[in-house]
Design an enzyme around this catalytic site. Sequence first.
Site, PDB file in Angstrom:
ATOM      1  N   SER B 148       0.835  -1.191   0.000  1.00 40.67           N
ATOM      2  CA  SER B 148       0.000   0.000   0.000  1.00 40.67           C
ATOM      3  C   SER B 148       0.880   1.255   0.000  1.00 40.67           C
ATOM      4  O   SER B 148       1.657   1.450  -0.934  1.00 40.67           O
ATOM      5  CB  SER B 148      -0.955  -0.048   1.192  1.00 40.67           C
ATOM      6  OG  SER B 148      -1.995   0.875   1.032  1.00 40.67           O
ATOM      7  N   ASP B 224     -10.262  -5.552  -2.809  1.00 38.91           N
ATOM      8  CA  ASP B 224      -9.618  -4.506  -2.010  1.00 38.91           C
ATOM      9  C   ASP B 224     -10.488  -3.253  -2.083  1.00 38.91           C
ATOM     10  O   ASP B 224     -10.728  -2.713  -3.166  1.00 38.91           O
ATOM     11  CB  ASP B 224      -8.225  -4.251  -2.599  1.00 38.91           C
ATOM     12  CG  ASP B 224      -7.376  -3.328  -1.761  1.00 38.91           C
ATOM     13  OD1 ASP B 224      -7.923  -2.368  -1.185  1.00 38.91           O
ATOM     14  OD2 ASP B 224      -6.154  -3.570  -1.704  1.00 38.91           O
ATOM     15  N   HIS B 257      -7.439  -5.936   1.285  1.00 39.20           N
ATOM     16  CA  HIS B 257      -6.233  -5.124   1.519  1.00 39.20           C
ATOM     17  C   HIS B 257      -5.463  -5.560   2.766  1.00 39.20           C
ATOM     18  O   HIS B 257      -4.471  -4.941   3.125  1.00 39.20           O
ATOM     19  CB  HIS B 257      -6.660  -3.655   1.671  1.00 39.20           C
ATOM     20  CG  HIS B 257      -5.564  -2.657   1.411  1.00 39.20           C
ATOM     21  ND1 HIS B 257      -4.943  -2.523   0.196  1.00 39.20           N
ATOM     22  CD2 HIS B 257      -4.965  -1.737   2.218  1.00 39.20           C
ATOM     23  CE1 HIS B 257      -4.025  -1.567   0.261  1.00 39.20           C
ATOM     24  NE2 HIS B 257      -4.006  -1.082   1.485  1.00 39.20           N
TER      25      HIS B 257
END
Lengths: 278, 278
Positions: B148, B224, B257
């Site tokens: 991320s 996600d 995620h």
Amino acid sequence: MKQISANKAFDGTQYVYSHASEACQCDMTFAIFMPPQAQTRKVPVLWYLSGLTCTHQNVMDKGEYRQIAAELGVAIVCPDTSPRGETVPDEPESWQFGKGAGFYLDATQEPFARNYNMQRYIIDELPALLKASDLALDFDRQSIFGHSMGGHGAITLALKNPERFASVSAFAPIAQPSTADWSRPALEKYLGPDQSAWRAYDATLLIEDGFKVKEMLVDQGTADSFLETGLRPQLLASACEKAGIPLTLNMRKGYDHSYFFISSFMAAHVRWHAARLG
Amino acid sequence: MKQISANKAFDGTQYVYSHASEACQCDMTFAIFMPPQAQTRKVPVLWYLSGLTCTHQNVMDKGEYRQIAAELGVAIVCPDTSPRGETVPDEPESWQFGKGAGFYLDATQEPFARNYNMQRYIIDELPALLKASDLALDFDRQSIFGHSMGGHGAITLALKNPERFASVSAFAPIAQPSTADWSRPALEKYLGPDQSAWRAYDATLLIEDGFKVKEMLVDQGTADSFLETGLRPQLLASACEKAGIPLTLNMRKGYDHSYFFISSFMAAHVRWHAARLG
């Protein structure tokens, strides 16, 4: 069962559920990992019982069981370690009694008897709940393992339910809780001063009393700070030897009591159970 | 370097250290896993940069990198994501700015420029500290990856230091932070309103500006929740295609995620780096 979360992992799904518990008279939370094989057939059930201070979450986060469970097609159920909630009696200053320290027994003493019935919860209530669910679980194939207090729980529950569990193993189990400093006060508060009532929750004493399993696997770190006073695997080894129970006791040099230790040998334990679950 | 903890795991050791940081003007904490091979020779260094809200600990607890790192003989360094401490300016109500959100840049704006220099910390200070330590690390063999915000960090740092890193990969990286809602305000506060200054911290814009790496590996979950607005791997794919950078972009069906996603593909990424580290 109320689904709290569902996360895809290793082609399977890590679920967390909560439900109202009759045995514990409170809402209980547990984790269950369903391997990808469960999409097409029922999979065997491996119970993991956690140690003092843990919830369902510690091993879910740090136990590293999903890769091997997905490879071998085993579901892994991770219950909480005690009843929970505002109405549950507790000793908040103690990490060895009350919430987080249910010791997988059925309490007989007030005010704990109402909620602290983790044996009944693990052996009767949670299996019934899972059997009634949509999860593709094969309850004819069950095994059990755990860590520390949960290793004690796994071994005692397997000894008392040999027809239920195909195999039992433990990481750093409390071998003789009735004589260890960190567990003896809990047994007295949950079960009362009559020590004959404690024998049903003590692995070494159950074995002395004739309870048997086919074999046992235990891993124990030599750098575990609880080794000498709290865990004492030699007592389990001695009891197993006298009773003719084959025990594989792996003393792991330099390993401590943490999930760094557990995760290092998780795959070997899951593989060991899977071989016995067929 | 002050050792906070050392736990044996998978025959190696998971360390946590803290130290006074010149770049961040505060005490910083990082984790480093040393594989068993480091007992007899220097091992390559794989940097893992974490995402928003994380410290060094999240991936150490949940990333499941130790088994594969121990198998392949790679050290894995997990720095924190920002400066820390009471004296460090912050916006406590925001998880996308300030502490836990350093974005691996060197801030130029007050009051952040004094502490928020994570690029300098990762590229200069922490390597120098580790080189001067007793840890058996081979700094001629380094690679980098992250998740991320840390995927953004890994890719931008690799693009700007192609001679340093043998390979780069990312889990769900922020492909174009200068135009994503959750990162654009941070770039403005750290770097000021002149957007030309942001280009040095934006993977797609760095590639547009001619920065290159040999190849790139990205895994991205299709479930996600940040995919469409925050991450946008298609922008990275487009930039790589135009620049002739081979990108392996694996869209992973049903993954989100979380660390359940990261841990599922951790071994594949470490293996990918190890093959390129020689």
